[in-house]
Design an enzyme around this catalytic site. Structure first.
Site, PDB file in Angstrom:
ATOM      1  N   TYR A 149      33.492  80.299  41.050  1.00 52.47           N
ATOM      2  CA  TYR A 149      34.428  79.304  40.521  1.00 52.47           C
ATOM      3  C   TYR A 149      34.666  78.276  41.613  1.00 52.47           C
ATOM      4  CZ  TYR A 149      38.839  77.234  38.826  1.00 52.47           C
ATOM      5  OH  TYR A 149      39.823  76.375  38.411  1.00 52.47           O
ATOM      6  N   ASP A 244      31.714  77.012  49.512  1.00 56.54           N
ATOM      7  CA  ASP A 244      33.075  76.905  48.998  1.00 56.54           C
ATOM      8  C   ASP A 244      33.865  78.087  49.558  1.00 56.54           C
ATOM      9  OD1 ASP A 244      35.442  76.743  47.686  1.00 56.54           O
ATOM     10  OD2 ASP A 244      34.599  76.546  45.670  1.00 56.54           O
ATOM     11  N   LYS A 272      43.795  77.211  49.735  1.00 56.49           N
ATOM     12  CA  LYS A 272      44.563  78.461  49.822  1.00 56.49           C
ATOM     13  C   LYS A 272      45.187  78.685  51.214  1.00 56.49           C
ATOM     14  CE  LYS A 272      42.698  80.235  45.605  1.00 56.49           C
ATOM     15  NZ  LYS A 272      41.387  79.917  45.093  1.00 56.49           N
TER      16      LYS A 272
HETATM   17  C1  LIG Z   1      40.930  78.738  44.156  1.00 52.47           C
HETATM   18  C2  LIG Z   1      39.539  78.235  44.299  1.00 52.47           C
HETATM   19  C3  LIG Z   1      39.191  76.908  43.996  1.00 52.47           C
HETATM   20  C4  LIG Z   1      40.138  75.958  43.338  1.00 52.47           C
HETATM   21  O1  LIG Z   1      41.229  75.638  44.129  1.00 52.47           O
HETATM   22  P1  LIG Z   1      42.522  75.001  43.421  1.00 52.47           P
HETATM   23  O2  LIG Z   1      43.421  74.715  44.582  1.00 52.47           O
HETATM   24  O3  LIG Z   1      43.035  76.031  42.487  1.00 52.47           O
HETATM   25  O4  LIG Z   1      42.075  73.776  42.736  1.00 52.47           O
HETATM   26  C5  LIG Z   1      37.908  76.487  44.270  1.00 52.47           C
HETATM   27  N1  LIG Z   1      37.008  77.317  44.813  1.00 52.47           N
HETATM   28  C6  LIG Z   1      37.295  78.602  45.115  1.00 52.47           C
HETATM   29  C7  LIG Z   1      36.253  79.458  45.731  1.00 52.47           C
HETATM   30  C8  LIG Z   1      38.569  79.109  44.847  1.00 52.47           C
HETATM   31  O5  LIG Z   1      38.826  80.393  45.116  1.00 52.47           O
END
Ligand SMILES: *Cc1c(COP(=O)(O)O)cnc(C)c1O
Length: 431
Positions: A149, A244, A272
């Site tokens: 994601y 990511d 995060k």
């Molecule tokens: C949480 C997450 C996102 C999205 O971040 P948001 O701040 O919710 O937009 C993108 N990539 C990864 C791997 C994530 O865990």
């Protein structure tokens, strides 16, 4: 829909009220508890390892704001930093010293990041990384992996991970066919498919984007040579490798998954933990790619609240609190929990698969290896829902979906781990 044994009258009332005005009553789908067929809890406060719902039930929290909180909730030093920053103004719309300090803290731990730009969400960070990769390579297509994601921007919303798959929406309406056609989604841990795809489109792929350790389909680890292979292919085909690390950055270790697997991506996205629980994310990487960004380059990107002084102060305080011992401690208690769960399973002949990377883990109701989305999807989500219900009744708040990671915070004590293990033994009996 089952009812919890706990009193949840106020949460239910709040949910009813929310349903009138907020779609599904929530501002992010997985919070709805839809995947576990329960009415969602509304949280009124949180402290350390615990969260409290509107009816004042206490839970040991394994969500930790989806991994954003490594020290647990409302840590004193972090709250103090927020208060100090807030007193000086909530937003300037201009540069300030904190942005540089946070950039220095991050780049010192992640040498692949030569330049960094702060944004407000992981979604924005990924959107910018992809735009940069396209501008840099002058190519359009990207490769991503099913089960990963990368936020909810159009390019990465074709056949994505957790939230979407939990709700059973393969592709989101509203994403155009043209946009979706520029994203090729391949199975995770399958290097040969990547190789075949690249040979088919040798001059079309701008970027490969990957969660180096998947967290958004439940925890899935990269197999030997998968990430190294992606790095080699990226070089060979002159494309941009994007890690990511919104979830894994500062979670897996100070240098993220890229440090653990000794791979230098071209671009990295973070979020995060770097915001310590406030809205803050970043995209960073090779200088020559990052310098394509406006105002020095032609790639446009901006944000009214980017580098917000309160978020930045919170991020700095959180990162500064992380010591090498923090990871040692997290590793110790996380291993304790997961190893004892596995030992118990062996002893009792219970068929579930536990995947763990540092302080993130998933318990799959699945009796074979989980190494990609397809194998994860063989899990029994009904059993998971029952297990989630049993754990919640015993004061353990897990991620409310089979396809999400659980997070351990440094606020958890060995006693909390013991309590969780006891709850596990009782709950698994009932499943
Ligand atoms: C949480 C997450 C996102 C999205 O971040 P948001 O701040 O919710 O937009 C993108 N990539 C990864 C791997 C994530 O865990």
């Amino acid at each position: 829909m089952q009812d919890l044994l706990l009193k949840t009258t106020k949460s239910k009332e709040l949910f009813e009220r929310a349903l009138n005005l907020i779609p599904g009553g929530v501002n992010s789908p997985v919070r709805s508890f839809k995947a576990v067929e329960l009415s969602p809890l509304f949280i009124s406060k949180a402290k350390g390892a615990h969260i409290y719902d509107a009816d004042d039930n206490q839970y040991l929290d394994f969500v930790n704001s989806w991994g954003a909180l490594i020290q647990g909730h409302a840590e004193k030093e972090i709250i103090h930093a927020i208060e100090k920053a807030a007193a000086k103004g909530t937003s300037f719309g201009a540069s300030h010293e904190g942005e540089i300090e946070l950039a220095e803290l991050i780049t010192a731990k992640m040498p692949s990041i030569q330049k960094i730009r702060f944004v407000n969400s992981g979604t924005e960070a990924v959107m910018t990384a992809i735009r940069l990769a396209r501008a840099y390579t002058k190519r359009n297509r990207i490769i991503k992996f099913s089960g990963c994601y990368h936020g909810h921007s159009d390019s990465v919303l074709s056949n994505s991970g957790s939230g979407v798959s939990t709700l059973g929406i393969p592709d989101s309406p509203g994403v155009t066919k043209t946009t979706a056609s520029e994203t090729l989604t391949l199975p995770f841990n399958d290097l040969s498919t990547v190789e075949i795809t690249l040979s088919k489109y040798p001059k079309d792929i701008a970027a490969i984007i990957v969660e180096p350790i998947v967290g958004n389909c439940g925890v899935i680890l990269p197999q030997d040579n998968f990430l190294t292979g992606l790095k080699e292919l990226s070089k060979k085909f002159k494309l941009v490798l994007i890690f990511d690390e919104v979830m894994t950055g500062f979670r897996i270790g100070p240098g993220g998954a890229q440090e653990k697997y000794r791979i230098t991506p071209d671009l990295t996205t973070l979020g995060k933990i770097i915001g310590g629980g406030m809205p803050l994310a970043a995209v960073g990487g090779k200088r020559e790619i990052m310098d394509l960004l406006a105002p020095i380059g032609p790639v446009y990107q901006a944000g009214t609240l980017s580098g917000n002084p309160i978020s930045v102060a919170c991020g700095i305080a959180s990162l500064k609190m992380i010591k090498p011992e923090t990871y040692e401690y997290l590793e110790k208690i996380s291993a304790q929990l997961c190893d004892e769960i596995e030992n118990y399973n062996k002893e009792k002949g219970i068929n579930v698969t536990v995947n763990r990377a540092g302080s993130m883990f998933s318990i799959f109701f699945n009796n074979s290896n989980v190494y990609n989305e397809e194998s994860a999807k063989k899990s029994n989500t009904k059993k998971f829902a029952q297990f989630f219900f049993e754990m919640l009744n015993r004061g353990i708040y897990l991620a409310p979906s089979q396809f999400e990671a659980n997070f351990i915070s440094s606020a958890m004590k060995e006693n909390d781990i013991k309590k969780t293990l006891e709850a596990y033994k009782e709950s698994i009996e009932k499943v």
